[in-house]
Design a protein around this motif. Sequence first.
Motif, PDB file in Angstrom:
ATOM      1  N   VAL A   1      60.318  44.275  32.699  1.00 22.86           N
ATOM      2  CA  VAL A   1      59.338  45.368  32.708  1.00 22.86           C
ATOM      3  C   VAL A   1      57.964  44.878  32.286  1.00 22.86           C
ATOM      4  O   VAL A   1      56.942  45.255  32.871  1.00 22.86           O
ATOM      5  CB  VAL A   1      59.819  46.514  31.791  1.00 22.86           C
ATOM      6  N   GLU A   2      57.906  43.999  31.281  1.00 21.80           N
ATOM      7  CA  GLU A   2      56.619  43.521  30.786  1.00 21.80           C
ATOM      8  C   GLU A   2      55.911  42.603  31.763  1.00 21.80           C
ATOM      9  O   GLU A   2      54.714  42.367  31.629  1.00 21.80           O
ATOM     10  CB  GLU A   2      56.806  42.780  29.454  1.00 21.80           C
ATOM     11  N   ASP A   3      56.628  42.064  32.771  1.00 24.14           N
ATOM     12  CA  ASP A   3      56.055  41.062  33.678  1.00 24.14           C
ATOM     13  C   ASP A   3      55.787  41.594  35.067  1.00 24.14           C
ATOM     14  O   ASP A   3      55.347  40.825  35.932  1.00 24.14           O
ATOM     15  CB  ASP A   3      56.986  39.846  33.766  1.00 24.14           C
ATOM     16  N   ILE A   4      56.062  42.860  35.334  1.00 20.69           N
ATOM     17  CA  ILE A   4      55.807  43.415  36.660  1.00 20.69           C
ATOM     18  C   ILE A   4      54.300  43.511  36.867  1.00 20.69           C
ATOM     19  O   ILE A   4      53.598  44.205  36.136  1.00 20.69           O
ATOM     20  CB  ILE A   4      56.467  44.794  36.823  1.00 20.69           C
ATOM     21  N   ARG A   5      53.792  42.800  37.871  1.00 21.95           N
ATOM     22  CA  ARG A   5      52.348  42.677  38.076  1.00 21.95           C
ATOM     23  C   ARG A   5      51.810  43.756  39.003  1.00 21.95           C
ATOM     24  O   ARG A   5      52.521  44.298  39.848  1.00 21.95           O
ATOM     25  CB  ARG A   5      52.019  41.305  38.674  1.00 21.95           C
ATOM     26  N   CYS A   6      50.530  44.003  38.833  1.00 26.06           N
ATOM     27  CA  CYS A   6      49.797  44.905  39.718  1.00 26.06           C
ATOM     28  C   CYS A   6      49.679  44.256  41.098  1.00 26.06           C
ATOM     29  O   CYS A   6      49.551  43.036  41.223  1.00 26.06           O
ATOM     30  CB  CYS A   6      48.427  45.203  39.127  1.00 26.06           C
ATOM     31  N   THR A   7      49.697  45.066  42.137  1.00 25.36           N
ATOM     32  CA  THR A   7      49.620  44.557  43.505  1.00 25.36           C
ATOM     33  C   THR A   7      48.217  44.629  44.091  1.00 25.36           C
ATOM     34  O   THR A   7      48.024  44.261  45.255  1.00 25.36           O
ATOM     35  CB  THR A   7      50.562  45.358  44.417  1.00 25.36           C
ATOM     36  N   ALA A   8      47.228  45.081  43.343  1.00 26.94           N
ATOM     37  CA  ALA A   8      45.891  45.312  43.888  1.00 26.94           C
ATOM     38  C   ALA A   8      45.121  44.003  44.039  1.00 26.94           C
ATOM     39  O   ALA A   8      45.425  42.987  43.405  1.00 26.94           O
ATOM     40  CB  ALA A   8      45.106  46.277  43.001  1.00 26.94           C
ATOM     41  N   GLN A   9      44.095  44.061  44.886  1.00 31.00           N
ATOM     42  CA  GLN A   9      43.206  42.923  45.113  1.00 31.00           C
ATOM     43  C   GLN A   9      42.010  43.011  44.176  1.00 31.00           C
ATOM     44  O   GLN A   9      41.400  44.070  44.014  1.00 31.00           O
ATOM     45  CB  GLN A   9      42.716  42.909  46.560  1.00 31.00           C
ATOM     46  N   THR A  10      41.674  41.894  43.553  1.00 30.13           N
ATOM     47  CA  THR A  10      40.524  41.848  42.654  1.00 30.13           C
ATOM     48  C   THR A  10      39.257  41.559  43.446  1.00 30.13           C
ATOM     49  O   THR A  10      39.271  41.331  44.651  1.00 30.13           O
ATOM     50  CB  THR A  10      40.729  40.769  41.582  1.00 30.13           C
ATOM     51  N   ARG A  11      38.113  41.548  42.739  1.00 28.86           N
ATOM     52  CA  ARG A  11      36.836  41.249  43.379  1.00 28.86           C
ATOM     53  C   ARG A  11      36.779  39.808  43.873  1.00 28.86           C
ATOM     54  O   ARG A  11      35.995  39.480  44.763  1.00 28.86           O
ATOM     55  CB  ARG A  11      35.683  41.512  42.405  1.00 28.86           C
ATOM     56  N   GLN A  12      37.578  38.939  43.290  1.00 27.92           N
ATOM     57  CA  GLN A  12      37.637  37.540  43.726  1.00 27.92           C
ATOM     58  C   GLN A  12      38.639  37.341  44.865  1.00 27.92           C
ATOM     59  O   GLN A  12      38.966  36.213  45.212  1.00 27.92           O
ATOM     60  CB  GLN A  12      37.999  36.627  42.556  1.00 27.92           C
ATOM     61  N   ARG A  13      39.156  38.426  45.418  1.00 30.99           N
ATOM     62  CA  ARG A  13      40.085  38.421  46.548  1.00 30.99           C
ATOM     63  C   ARG A  13      41.436  37.822  46.182  1.00 30.99           C
ATOM     64  O   ARG A  13      42.147  37.291  47.039  1.00 30.99           O
ATOM     65  CB  ARG A  13      39.490  37.674  47.755  1.00 30.99           C
ATOM     66  N   HIS A  14      41.783  37.873  44.915  1.00 29.91           N
ATOM     67  CA  HIS A  14      43.087  37.420  44.460  1.00 29.91           C
ATOM     68  C   HIS A  14      43.889  38.622  43.988  1.00 29.91           C
ATOM     69  O   HIS A  14      43.343  39.705  43.750  1.00 29.91           O
ATOM     70  CB  HIS A  14      42.962  36.394  43.334  1.00 29.91           C
ATOM     71  N   ARG A  15      45.177  38.398  43.838  1.00 31.44           N
ATOM     72  CA  ARG A  15      46.022  39.468  43.327  1.00 31.44           C
ATOM     73  C   ARG A  15      45.792  39.647  41.839  1.00 31.44           C
ATOM     74  O   ARG A  15      45.654  38.672  41.090  1.00 31.44           O
ATOM     75  CB  ARG A  15      47.497  39.162  43.604  1.00 31.44           C
ATOM     76  N   CYS A  16      45.762  40.888  41.420  1.00 32.19           N
ATOM     77  CA  CYS A  16      45.530  41.201  40.008  1.00 32.19           C
ATOM     78  C   CYS A  16      46.654  40.604  39.156  1.00 32.19           C
ATOM     79  O   CYS A  16      47.831  40.667  39.513  1.00 32.19           O
ATOM     80  CB  CYS A  16      45.462  42.714  39.818  1.00 32.19           C
ATOM     81  N   THR A  17      46.282  40.039  38.029  1.00 31.86           N
ATOM     82  CA  THR A  17      47.262  39.421  37.122  1.00 31.86           C
ATOM     83  C   THR A  17      47.690  40.349  35.999  1.00 31.86           C
ATOM     84  O   THR A  17      48.517  39.954  35.170  1.00 31.86           O
ATOM     85  CB  THR A  17      46.663  38.138  36.511  1.00 31.86           C
ATOM     86  N   GLN A  18      47.151  41.562  35.955  1.00 29.61           N
ATOM     87  CA  GLN A  18      47.480  42.484  34.869  1.00 29.61           C
ATOM     88  C   GLN A  18      48.853  43.123  35.106  1.00 29.61           C
ATOM     89  O   GLN A  18      49.219  43.436  36.238  1.00 29.61           O
ATOM     90  CB  GLN A  18      46.413  43.577  34.765  1.00 29.61           C
ATOM     91  N   PRO A  19      49.635  43.321  34.048  1.00 30.79           N
ATOM     92  CA  PRO A  19      50.912  44.032  34.199  1.00 30.79           C
ATOM     93  C   PRO A  19      50.671  45.533  34.321  1.00 30.79           C
ATOM     94  O   PRO A  19      49.638  46.060  33.890  1.00 30.79           O
ATOM     95  CB  PRO A  19      51.656  43.678  32.914  1.00 30.79           C
ATOM     96  N   ILE A  20      51.633  46.226  34.894  1.00 31.30           N
ATOM     97  CA  ILE A  20      51.486  47.674  35.004  1.00 31.30           C
ATOM     98  C   ILE A  20      51.845  48.357  33.695  1.00 31.30           C
ATOM     99  O   ILE A  20      51.490  49.514  33.481  1.00 31.30           O
ATOM    100  CB  ILE A  20      52.346  48.224  36.152  1.00 31.30           C
ATOM    101  N   LEU A  21      52.536  47.658  32.810  1.00 36.47           N
ATOM    102  CA  LEU A  21      52.834  48.205  31.491  1.00 36.47           C
ATOM    103  C   LEU A  21      51.625  48.028  30.589  1.00 36.47           C
ATOM    104  O   LEU A  21      51.151  46.912  30.376  1.00 36.47           O
ATOM    105  CB  LEU A  21      54.051  47.499  30.890  1.00 36.47           C
ATOM    106  N   ASN A  22      51.102  49.136  30.077  1.00 37.25           N
ATOM    107  CA  ASN A  22      49.934  49.124  29.209  1.00 37.25           C
ATOM    108  C   ASN A  22      50.327  49.756  27.883  1.00 37.25           C
ATOM    109  O   ASN A  22      50.734  50.924  27.831  1.00 37.25           O
ATOM    110  CB  ASN A  22      48.784  49.899  29.856  1.00 37.25           C
ATOM    111  N   THR A  23      50.214  48.993  26.816  1.00 39.83           N
ATOM    112  CA  THR A  23      50.617  49.482  25.501  1.00 39.83           C
ATOM    113  C   THR A  23      49.734  50.621  25.017  1.00 39.83           C
ATOM    114  O   THR A  23      50.116  51.353  24.104  1.00 39.83           O
ATOM    115  CB  THR A  23      50.579  48.337  24.479  1.00 39.83           C
TER     116      THR A  23
END
Length: 289
Positions: free
Chosen positions: A176-198
């Motif tokens: 659960v803590e490692d499931i990543r966001c699927t969105a594209q960042t401004r640098q055209r890479h996949r977002c590295t943030q997890p969807i779980l936000n404390t």
Amino acid sequence: MRPNSAPRRHWDGSPRLRHPRRCLQAATNSPSRLLRAAQAGRCRNCGNRSDWYQRTDHRPIALHPTEAATTDVPRARRWHLSGGIAHPHDNGSGWCRIPHAILCPRPATHPRATGTRLAALHRQLTVRSRRLIDTGAFTPASCYSPATTPLNADRDRPMRPVVRIFLTRYLGESPVEDIRCTAQTRQRHRCTQPILNTAHPAGRWVLLPTQPHRGPIALPGGSAAVYDLSHLSHAEQLRWRAQRCTTHTAAPNAADLALASWQLLDPLLHAAYIHTRLPHPAPHQPHQR
């Protein structure tokens, strides 16, 4: 001595035009936020190419990369694309797409392809898969290998947790803590943030009864550890199902670089990932009551 910059004209005097590089982006009226770049992949069972698309029920489906004549495909197996979404019927034209599952050479979990044209295509994929295996370019692997370690040894947490969203149980691809966001960042890479936000309300681990019946098949009873999100708000559950971090949830125009990794839980196929005890709380996150 070579010039530092490329000449602005060709050898015959015609102007050399430079087209500006453009980044991929999703149209504002598109029903899918998924960019088609990098969505083609290889089947992990046979090694042949397949294209991933999102269905109308937000579930992914792998389609054969080329179209086939509708006269060669049974009506129940015809698919067509509209706005990046796969629809389970034809669109009235003479061509349609075929699910890769009915053509895959590996042991079948779906009805096999019938008809002269589909049978020939199935043999072609079988020969190609065998060639990849013989040359060592591909090693077949089961999607649900018994050798996969189901638990995280550090915190006794499932490596592929069962998550309940909108009262529907899904199987995640990672803890659960490692499931990543699927969105594209401004640098055209996949977002590295997890969807779980404390900083936001989180789910809670609960023991829920496994579904004891599946049609005429009786499954063994008992309880399963489920990461339950059904008590969260509607918007928060939508964010989890879309697999977006809190930053990109506020940016709905941001495109997706990957499909959401949720799989509908099948108690028979995913029996190795069903756990009968609650995991220990993570050191940085207290157990939700």
